[in-house]
Design a protein around this motif. Structure first.
Motif, PDB file in Angstrom:
ATOM      1  N   VAL A  78       0.831  -1.210   0.000  1.00 17.82           N
ATOM      2  CA  VAL A  78       0.000   0.000   0.000  1.00 17.82           C
ATOM      3  C   VAL A  78       0.862   1.256   0.000  1.00 17.82           C
ATOM      4  CG1 VAL A  78      -1.791   1.267   1.233  1.00 17.82           C
ATOM      5  CG2 VAL A  78      -1.836  -1.242   1.174  1.00 17.82           C
ATOM      6  N   ASP A  79       1.915   1.241   0.802  1.00 17.60           N
ATOM      7  CA  ASP A  79       2.761   2.419   0.983  1.00 17.60           C
ATOM      8  C   ASP A  79       4.188   2.039   0.604  1.00 17.60           C
ATOM      9  OD1 ASP A  79       3.937   4.751   1.659  1.00 17.60           O
ATOM     10  OD2 ASP A  79       3.495   4.664   3.795  1.00 17.60           O
ATOM     11  N   ASN A  80       4.607   2.416  -0.569  1.00 21.03           N
ATOM     12  CA  ASN A  80       5.944   2.059  -1.068  1.00 21.03           C
ATOM     13  C   ASN A  80       6.971   3.089  -0.596  1.00 21.03           C
ATOM     14  OD1 ASN A  80       7.874   0.604  -2.431  1.00 21.03           O
ATOM     15  ND2 ASN A  80       7.525   1.668  -4.366  1.00 21.03           N
ATOM     16  N   ARG A  81       7.071   3.242   0.731  1.00 21.85           N
ATOM     17  CA  ARG A  81       8.017   4.183   1.319  1.00 21.85           C
ATOM     18  C   ARG A  81       8.790   3.491   2.440  1.00 21.85           C
ATOM     19  NH1 ARG A  81       4.179   9.285   2.692  1.00 21.85           N
ATOM     20  NH2 ARG A  81       3.221   7.688   3.990  1.00 21.85           N
ATOM     21  N   VAL A  82      10.051   3.883   2.599  1.00 22.30           N
ATOM     22  CA  VAL A  82      10.905   3.317   3.633  1.00 22.30           C
ATOM     23  C   VAL A  82      11.181   4.391   4.678  1.00 22.30           C
ATOM     24  CG1 VAL A  82      13.077   2.156   4.145  1.00 22.30           C
ATOM     25  CG2 VAL A  82      11.970   1.792   1.938  1.00 22.30           C
ATOM     26  N   THR A  83      10.952   4.079   5.937  1.00 27.70           N
ATOM     27  CA  THR A  83      11.189   5.023   7.032  1.00 27.70           C
ATOM     28  C   THR A  83      12.229   4.456   7.986  1.00 27.70           C
ATOM     29  OG1 THR A  83       8.914   5.837   6.912  1.00 27.70           O
ATOM     30  CG2 THR A  83      10.145   6.332   8.921  1.00 27.70           C
ATOM     31  N   VAL A  84      13.182   5.281   8.347  1.00 30.16           N
ATOM     32  CA  VAL A  84      14.226   4.903   9.308  1.00 30.16           C
ATOM     33  C   VAL A  84      14.129   5.822  10.512  1.00 30.16           C
ATOM     34  CG1 VAL A  84      16.703   4.666   9.716  1.00 30.16           C
ATOM     35  CG2 VAL A  84      15.752   4.066   7.486  1.00 30.16           C
ATOM     36  N   ASN A  85      14.105   5.244  11.701  1.00 28.66           N
ATOM     37  CA  ASN A  85      14.080   6.007  12.951  1.00 28.66           C
ATOM     38  C   ASN A  85      15.402   5.827  13.674  1.00 28.66           C
ATOM     39  OD1 ASN A  85      11.091   4.987  12.427  1.00 28.66           O
ATOM     40  ND2 ASN A  85      10.949   6.908  13.559  1.00 28.66           N
ATOM     41  N   ALA A  86      15.905   6.917  14.235  1.00 28.86           N
ATOM     42  CA  ALA A  86      17.205   6.877  14.905  1.00 28.86           C
ATOM     43  C   ALA A  86      17.177   7.762  16.136  1.00 28.86           C
ATOM     44  CB  ALA A  86      18.318   7.313  13.960  1.00 28.86           C
ATOM     45  N   LEU A  87      18.076   7.467  17.057  1.00 27.87           N
ATOM     46  CA  LEU A  87      18.213   8.232  18.294  1.00 27.87           C
ATOM     47  C   LEU A  87      19.445   9.123  18.193  1.00 27.87           C
ATOM     48  CD1 LEU A  87      17.036   8.584  21.191  1.00 27.87           C
ATOM     49  CD2 LEU A  87      18.715   6.893  21.945  1.00 27.87           C
ATOM     50  N   ARG A  88      19.248  10.406  18.450  1.00 27.15           N
ATOM     51  CA  ARG A  88      20.349  11.371  18.398  1.00 27.15           C
ATOM     52  C   ARG A  88      20.521  12.019  19.770  1.00 27.15           C
ATOM     53  NH1 ARG A  88      20.906  16.920  17.926  1.00 27.15           N
ATOM     54  NH2 ARG A  88      18.643  17.166  17.912  1.00 27.15           N
ATOM     55  N   ARG A  89      21.760  12.085  20.201  1.00 25.87           N
ATOM     56  CA  ARG A  89      22.082  12.768  21.454  1.00 25.87           C
ATOM     57  C   ARG A  89      22.731  14.093  21.116  1.00 25.87           C
ATOM     58  NH1 ARG A  89      21.914   9.627  26.093  1.00 25.87           N
ATOM     59  NH2 ARG A  89      23.224  11.155  27.148  1.00 25.87           N
ATOM     60  N   SER A  90      22.212  15.157  21.710  1.00 27.57           N
ATOM     61  CA  SER A  90      22.799  16.473  21.478  1.00 27.57           C
ATOM     62  C   SER A  90      24.144  16.567  22.192  1.00 27.57           C
ATOM     63  CB  SER A  90      21.856  17.565  21.980  1.00 27.57           C
ATOM     64  OG  SER A  90      21.723  17.501  23.395  1.00 27.57           O
ATOM     65  N   LEU A  91      24.830  17.683  21.974  1.00 35.11           N
ATOM     66  CA  LEU A  91      26.167  17.854  22.533  1.00 35.11           C
ATOM     67  C   LEU A  91      26.167  17.711  24.046  1.00 35.11           C
ATOM     68  CD1 LEU A  91      29.142  18.587  22.122  1.00 35.11           C
ATOM     69  CD2 LEU A  91      28.482  21.001  22.295  1.00 35.11           C
TER      70      LEU A  91
END
Length: 270
Positions: free
Chosen positions: A176-189
């Motif tokens: 149905v949805d031909n999209r790829v999603t990536v989730n990631a965790l980012r730590r600020s400085l």
């Protein structure tokens, strides 16, 4: 007659409080950067350290006045109190400057109508005006590149890992949805955690990518941190895509063109 010269108690207490406030800020910042204390605890430590620093600065200034009038000793301790008090006030002054310079970007995206899905963050930010966001972050727009979606996905994922962000999950495309999603965790400085999500999809011109960045927990104002992070990501991605296109064009130009009879054989007569 001997005149008794005393050391100002204001100067002494100004130095003591300045050293204590500086130690609170230094230790709590180091612990938060390495993930040893939670963000709410760190924020409480920031408030305490800043308040102590402000008091130390005030005592140092009061000590200057007293020393000038009385002639007592204590210029050194008073100077320590004033200097370290200002250092302790530095983070609060910087936060005020960023809050004036940037709107809150506690939850920002390039796709306002259909943002990429988050898996961990639960932002509770006030309503953000898209126009004010674009004024402060003009590069925060959907990118469309004339390259295959598969190549764009690889470039974006490589950049994500190069930034040191931790991948939380990859949502594979469906029928149905031909999209790829990536989730990631980012730590600020300074150690605050944020979630980044990027979504790659095919477009009539090649491929497009949308990003979203949100603070992991509810914050009133992120001082523009999320907006600056994904704007920098998109600018770096522009450079990588340009390099990809340039390299592929160079490879296409280097391919030999087959010419009849170039192998030394005479072309056959028709």
């Amino acid at each position: 007659m001997r005149i008794l010269v005393r050391t100002s108690r204001l100067a002494i207490w100004g130095r003591r409080l300045a050293l204590f406030g500086f130690a609170v800020l230094l230790v709590s910042t180091g612990l938060h950067m390495f993930g040893q204390i939670a963000s709410p605890v760190f924020e409480i430590a920031l408030v305490i350290g800043t308040a102590i620093g402000a008091l130390a600065f005030a005592l140092g200034v009061a000590a200057y006045v007293t020393l000038w009038v009385s002639g007592d000793k204590g210029w050194g301790p008073a100077s320590v109190g004033v200097f370290l008090g200002l250092v302790c006030l530095g983070p609060a002054l910087a936060a005020l400057a960023f809050a004036r310079l940037y709107p809150s970007s506690a939850d920002v995206t390039t796709a306002v109508d259909d943002p990429p899905r988050l898996v961990m963050a639960a932002p509770d930010a006030p309503q953000i005006d898209p126009e004010s966001i674009l004024q402060s972050f003009p590069n925060l727009i959907t990118r469309i590149y004339q390259i295959p979606p598969e190549a764009l996905f690889v470039l974006a994922q490589d950049l994500l890992r190069a930034n040191g962000w931790t991948v939380l999950g990859i949502a594979e495309p469906s029928q149905v949805d031909n999209r790829v999603t990536v989730n990631a965790l980012r730590r600020s400085l300074l150690g605050w955690e944020n979630e980044i999500a990027f979504r790659v999809a095919a477009s009539p011109m090649g491929a497009q990518i949308d990003l979203r960045s949100a603070s992991l927990g509810p914050v009133y104002h992120d001082l523009g941190d999320n907006g600056r992070a994904i704007e920098a990501f998109l600018l770096a991605l522009d450079d990588r895509v340009n390099a990809y296109i340039r390299d592929n064009l160079a490879m296409a130009d280097d391919e030999p063109i087959a010419v009849p009879g170039s192998s030394g054989e005479e072309p056959q007569a028709q």
